[in-house]
Design a protein around this motif. Sequence first.
Motif, mmCIF file in Angstrom:
data_model
loop_
_atom_site.group_PDB
_atom_site.id
_atom_site.type_symbol
_atom_site.label_atom_id
_atom_site.label_comp_id
_atom_site.label_asym_id
_atom_site.label_seq_id
_atom_site.Cartn_x
_atom_site.Cartn_y
_atom_site.Cartn_z
ATOM 1 N N ASP A 11 0.808 -1.224 0.000
ATOM 2 C CA ASP A 11 0.000 0.000 0.000
ATOM 3 C C ASP A 11 0.842 1.277 0.000
ATOM 4 O O ASP A 11 0.313 2.383 -0.015
ATOM 5 N N ARG A 13 2.635 2.604 2.318
ATOM 6 C CA ARG A 13 2.650 3.366 3.565
ATOM 7 C C ARG A 13 3.841 3.050 4.452
ATOM 8 O O ARG A 13 4.151 3.811 5.359
ATOM 9 N N ARG A 14 4.510 1.918 4.214
ATOM 10 C CA ARG A 14 5.619 1.504 5.068
ATOM 11 C C ARG A 14 6.782 0.998 4.223
ATOM 12 O O ARG A 14 6.611 0.641 3.064
ATOM 13 N N ASP A 39 7.444 3.738 8.981
ATOM 14 C CA ASP A 39 6.516 4.503 8.155
ATOM 15 C C ASP A 39 7.264 5.046 6.940
ATOM 16 O O ASP A 39 8.500 5.119 6.938
#
Length: 67
Positions: A11, A13-14, A39
């Motif tokens: 996704d 995000r990380r 993150d």
Amino acid sequence: AKMVHYCWSPDGRRVAYRWAEPDPDGAAEAVRARTTVCDADGGNPRAVHTEVGAEAREAVRAGLDWR
């Protein structure tokens, strides 16, 4: 220590990254490798796995993939 692999989460995000360093006991072929997840901005780092010796050498050769 130096970063040897990284990958983004599906996704975005990380980030997972792996650092490798010489074994503090001084064995030339032995390394310690640590996989960390954080993150996307580098915040909230969390070590998720540490390998030593033969496991670390294999982890460095194998690369890193988000699963």
